[in-house]
Design a protein around this motif. Structure first.
Motif, PDB file in Angstrom:
ATOM      1  N   PRO A 194       0.686  -1.193   0.041  1.00 31.34           N
ATOM      2  CA  PRO A 194      -0.097   0.037   0.058  1.00 31.34           C
ATOM      3  C   PRO A 194       0.706   1.369   0.060  1.00 31.34           C
ATOM      4  CG  PRO A 194      -0.091  -1.050   2.261  1.00 31.34           C
ATOM      5  CD  PRO A 194       0.466  -1.992   1.167  1.00 31.34           C
ATOM      6  N   GLN A 195       0.220   2.212  -0.628  1.00 27.48           N
ATOM      7  CA  GLN A 195       1.027   3.477  -0.937  1.00 27.48           C
ATOM      8  C   GLN A 195       0.679   4.445   0.479  1.00 27.48           C
ATOM      9  OE1 GLN A 195       3.559   4.092  -3.093  1.00 27.48           O
ATOM     10  NE2 GLN A 195       3.135   1.832  -3.417  1.00 27.48           N
ATOM     11  N   TYR A 196       1.604   5.475   0.825  1.00 29.31           N
ATOM     12  CA  TYR A 196       1.305   6.154   2.004  1.00 29.31           C
ATOM     13  C   TYR A 196       0.506   7.512   1.653  1.00 29.31           C
ATOM     14  CZ  TYR A 196       2.052   9.009   6.266  1.00 29.31           C
ATOM     15  OH  TYR A 196       2.270   9.712   7.206  1.00 29.31           O
ATOM     16  N   HIS A 197      -0.698   7.610   2.382  1.00 28.17           N
ATOM     17  CA  HIS A 197      -1.311   9.164   2.193  1.00 28.17           C
ATOM     18  C   HIS A 197      -1.020   9.890   3.505  1.00 28.17           C
ATOM     19  CE1 HIS A 197      -3.111   7.706  -1.521  1.00 28.17           C
ATOM     20  NE2 HIS A 197      -3.208   6.319  -0.729  1.00 28.17           N
ATOM     21  N   ARG A 198      -0.242  10.979   3.122  1.00 30.88           N
ATOM     22  CA  ARG A 198      -0.092  11.886   4.461  1.00 30.88           C
ATOM     23  C   ARG A 198      -1.116  12.513   5.013  1.00 30.88           C
ATOM     24  NH1 ARG A 198       4.429  15.868   3.220  1.00 30.88           N
ATOM     25  NH2 ARG A 198       3.871  16.722   5.206  1.00 30.88           N
ATOM     26  N   ASN A 199      -2.348  12.742   4.036  1.00 32.36           N
ATOM     27  CA  ASN A 199      -3.402  13.384   4.806  1.00 32.36           C
ATOM     28  C   ASN A 199      -4.684  12.674   4.913  1.00 32.36           C
ATOM     29  OD1 ASN A 199      -4.587  16.252   5.060  1.00 32.36           O
ATOM     30  ND2 ASN A 199      -5.500  15.945   3.299  1.00 32.36           N
ATOM     31  N   LYS A 200      -4.426  11.567   5.004  1.00 31.95           N
ATOM     32  CA  LYS A 200      -5.645  10.203   5.180  1.00 31.95           C
ATOM     33  C   LYS A 200      -5.627   9.823   6.594  1.00 31.95           C
ATOM     34  CE  LYS A 200      -7.819   6.708   2.724  1.00 31.95           C
ATOM     35  NZ  LYS A 200      -7.589   5.756   1.636  1.00 31.95           N
ATOM     36  N   ILE A 201      -6.865   9.594   7.305  1.00 32.36           N
ATOM     37  CA  ILE A 201      -7.077   9.182   8.539  1.00 32.36           C
ATOM     38  C   ILE A 201      -7.715   7.866   8.575  1.00 32.36           C
ATOM     39  CG2 ILE A 201      -7.891   9.527  11.031  1.00 32.36           C
ATOM     40  CD1 ILE A 201      -7.203  12.407  10.748  1.00 32.36           C
ATOM     41  N   PHE A 202      -7.444   6.881   9.249  1.00 34.75           N
ATOM     42  CA  PHE A 202      -8.057   5.660   9.256  1.00 34.75           C
ATOM     43  C   PHE A 202      -9.168   5.598  10.603  1.00 34.75           C
ATOM     44  CE2 PHE A 202      -9.059   1.292  11.149  1.00 34.75           C
ATOM     45  CZ  PHE A 202      -9.195   0.690   9.937  1.00 34.75           C
ATOM     46  N   ILE A 203     -10.615   5.250  10.351  1.00 31.88           N
ATOM     47  CA  ILE A 203     -11.308   5.372  11.521  1.00 31.88           C
ATOM     48  C   ILE A 203     -11.776   4.017  11.599  1.00 31.88           C
ATOM     49  CG2 ILE A 203     -13.650   6.343  12.261  1.00 31.88           C
ATOM     50  CD1 ILE A 203     -13.376   8.668  10.018  1.00 31.88           C
ATOM     51  N   ALA A 204     -11.818   3.535  13.055  1.00 28.69           N
ATOM     52  CA  ALA A 204     -12.249   2.353  13.410  1.00 28.69           C
ATOM     53  C   ALA A 204     -13.284   2.498  14.404  1.00 28.69           C
ATOM     54  CB  ALA A 204     -10.983   1.489  14.116  1.00 28.69           C
ATOM     55  N   MET A 205     -14.433   1.848  14.380  1.00 24.24           N
ATOM     56  CA  MET A 205     -15.406   1.884  15.104  1.00 24.24           C
ATOM     57  C   MET A 205     -16.688   0.643  14.737  1.00 24.24           C
ATOM     58  SD  MET A 205     -17.630   5.208  13.474  1.00 24.24           S
ATOM     59  CE  MET A 205     -19.190   4.828  14.662  1.00 24.24           C
ATOM     60  N   PRO A 206     -17.118   0.459  16.018  1.00 26.03           N
ATOM     61  CA  PRO A 206     -18.247  -0.529  15.929  1.00 26.03           C
ATOM     62  C   PRO A 206     -19.311  -0.371  14.527  1.00 26.03           C
ATOM     63  CG  PRO A 206     -18.333  -0.117  18.005  1.00 26.03           C
ATOM     64  CD  PRO A 206     -17.398   1.050  17.256  1.00 26.03           C
ATOM     65  N   PHE A 207     -19.541  -1.437  13.766  1.00 20.41           N
ATOM     66  CA  PHE A 207     -20.396  -1.389  12.825  1.00 20.41           C
ATOM     67  C   PHE A 207     -22.004  -1.291  13.400  1.00 20.41           C
ATOM     68  CE2 PHE A 207     -17.417  -3.488   9.475  1.00 20.41           C
ATOM     69  CZ  PHE A 207     -16.746  -2.517   9.503  1.00 20.41           C
ATOM     70  N   SER A 208     -22.482  -0.513  14.163  1.00 22.17           N
ATOM     71  CA  SER A 208     -23.605  -0.377  14.753  1.00 22.17           C
ATOM     72  C   SER A 208     -24.214   0.966  14.586  1.00 22.17           C
ATOM     73  CB  SER A 208     -23.355  -0.576  16.425  1.00 22.17           C
ATOM     74  OG  SER A 208     -24.595  -0.167  16.964  1.00 22.17           O
ATOM     75  N   SER A 209     -25.717   1.005  14.281  1.00 28.56           N
ATOM     76  CA  SER A 209     -26.410   2.365  14.088  1.00 28.56           C
ATOM     77  C   SER A 209     -26.333   3.092  15.468  1.00 28.56           C
ATOM     78  CB  SER A 209     -27.759   2.032  14.053  1.00 28.56           C
ATOM     79  OG  SER A 209     -28.252   1.278  14.963  1.00 28.56           O
ATOM     80  N   GLU A 210     -25.959   2.594  16.354  1.00 29.47           N
ATOM     81  CA  GLU A 210     -26.030   3.096  17.889  1.00 29.47           C
ATOM     82  C   GLU A 210     -24.601   4.567  17.722  1.00 29.47           C
ATOM     83  OE1 GLU A 210     -25.015   2.177  22.421  1.00 29.47           O
ATOM     84  OE2 GLU A 210     -25.153   0.540  20.998  1.00 29.47           O
ATOM     85  N   TYR A 211     -23.854   4.179  16.911  1.00 31.77           N
ATOM     86  CA  TYR A 211     -22.579   4.988  16.843  1.00 31.77           C
ATOM     87  C   TYR A 211     -22.740   5.935  15.570  1.00 31.77           C
ATOM     88  CZ  TYR A 211     -21.334   1.795  20.641  1.00 31.77           C
ATOM     89  OH  TYR A 211     -21.540   1.038  21.980  1.00 31.77           O
ATOM     90  N   LEU A 212     -23.571   5.877  15.098  1.00 28.08           N
ATOM     91  CA  LEU A 212     -23.729   6.506  13.332  1.00 28.08           C
ATOM     92  C   LEU A 212     -23.661   8.186  13.865  1.00 28.08           C
ATOM     93  CD1 LEU A 212     -26.114   4.695  11.213  1.00 28.08           C
ATOM     94  CD2 LEU A 212     -23.355   5.081  10.802  1.00 28.08           C
ATOM     95  N   ASP A 213     -24.293   8.508  14.793  1.00 25.53           N
ATOM     96  CA  ASP A 213     -24.324  10.042  15.088  1.00 25.53           C
ATOM     97  C   ASP A 213     -22.837  10.375  15.304  1.00 25.53           C
ATOM     98  OD1 ASP A 213     -26.948  10.198  14.619  1.00 25.53           O
ATOM     99  OD2 ASP A 213     -27.520  10.558  16.622  1.00 25.53           O
ATOM    100  N   SER A 214     -22.265   9.646  16.116  1.00 27.27           N
ATOM    101  CA  SER A 214     -20.917  10.094  16.578  1.00 27.27           C
ATOM    102  C   SER A 214     -19.896  10.161  15.316  1.00 27.27           C
ATOM    103  CB  SER A 214     -20.177   9.180  17.738  1.00 27.27           C
ATOM    104  OG  SER A 214     -20.148   7.828  16.959  1.00 27.27           O
ATOM    105  N   TYR A 215     -20.130   9.540  14.414  1.00 27.11           N
ATOM    106  CA  TYR A 215     -19.325   9.535  13.038  1.00 27.11           C
ATOM    107  C   TYR A 215     -19.944  10.545  12.290  1.00 27.11           C
ATOM    108  CZ  TYR A 215     -17.607   8.033   8.605  1.00 27.11           C
ATOM    109  OH  TYR A 215     -17.112   7.977   7.076  1.00 27.11           O
ATOM    110  N   ASN A 216     -21.302  10.347  11.852  1.00 25.76           N
ATOM    111  CA  ASN A 216     -21.540  11.634  10.858  1.00 25.76           C
ATOM    112  C   ASN A 216     -21.566  12.911  11.473  1.00 25.76           C
ATOM    113  OD1 ASN A 216     -22.437   9.415   8.886  1.00 25.76           O
ATOM    114  ND2 ASN A 216     -24.390   9.131   9.853  1.00 25.76           N
TER     115      ASN A 216
END
Length: 254
Positions: free
Chosen positions: A129-151
């Protein structure tokens, strides 16, 4: 050190070892003249090793105590010592070869990538994989309970600061899910890990991010108790999406 020369040298020393071992097993005595030729061969090979490694290992010699009372044959203990010395040198060369191989492999692997694939057991990442210095990885549960925190928490904060971002369930591919996640963590500058609910998959992604040396921002909602292993690690605790957005903006702006 020349990799091929070292391999060839290891083969020569093994051949000498096998020759001496077979001779000593098939003959009642090892004659002094035979032993002298072995010593000479060994020292010649040792000179090659010293030249390849810039070392100065001492030549092997023998004295009267290594010989029988008639001095025509060699004591069995002397032969055993000789064979053990050869085995030790073979082991050292094989260790040198492996160290050199790993060093060469390391030099080919970019700093942002896996040193070894945990699924295939091979050096580096086959996806490269190539490096993207302006990109952030987001890890969170795949649950609708946490969608607001993401969106309404994470996304607005990242957009405001001009970051790209990646969340695994936003991309549909036929890749192995862990390979996809591992690839993206490698490619990203840093990771935001939402440990709310203490989802085991999220914890694995957090471990991968730390293992790859990525900066990690841990976030969690107020209803989730941090595990004892995270007790000494700073994290962002939020009560609602707006609260998370403001705290993330401050953290990322640093």
């Amino acid at each position: 050190m020349d990799f091929n020369d070292m391999k060839a040298l290891a083969f020569e020393i093994k051949s000498l070892h096998d020759k001496a071992e077979i001779y000593s097993k098939n003959n009642e005595y090892v004659y002094t003249d035979v032993y002298k030729t072995w010593i000479k061969e060994y020292n010649n090979l040792l000179d090659k090793y010293n030249a390849l490694t810039s070392l100065s290992l001492t030549h092997m010699s023998y004295n009267i105590h290594d010989l029988s009372s008639t001095q025509k044959t060699v004591r069995s203990a002397t032969v055993e010592f000789f064979l053990n010395t050869l085995s030790s040198l073979i082991g050292k060369i094989e260790s040198d070869i492996e160290t050199y191989r790993l060093k060469m492999a390391e030099e080919k692997i970019a700093p942002h990538q896996m040193r070894k694939c945990f699924k295939l057991g091979i050096d580096g990442c086959p996806i490269n994989p190539q490096y993207h210095r302006n990109k952030i990885f987001i890890a969170m549960p795949f649950s609708s309970e946490y969608l607001d925190s993401y969106n309404y928490g994470i996304v607005p904060a990242l957009n405001a600061l001009g970051y790209e971002y990646y969340k695994a369930d936003n991309e549909i591919t036929n890749k192995d899910i862990m390979c996809k996640i591992c690839q993206q963590i490698q490619a990203c500058k840093m990771a935001i890990i939402n440990i709310s609910g203490l989802n085991p998959n999220v914890m694995l992604e957090q471990g991968l991010a730390y293992g790859l040396g990525k900066p990690v921002i841990i976030i969690k909602d107020k209803s989730t108790n941090a595990t004892s292993d995270l007790g000494s690690i700073e994290y962002i605790e939020y009560s609602h999406a707006g609260d998370l957005r403001e705290k993330l903006l401050k953290a990322l702006d640093k």
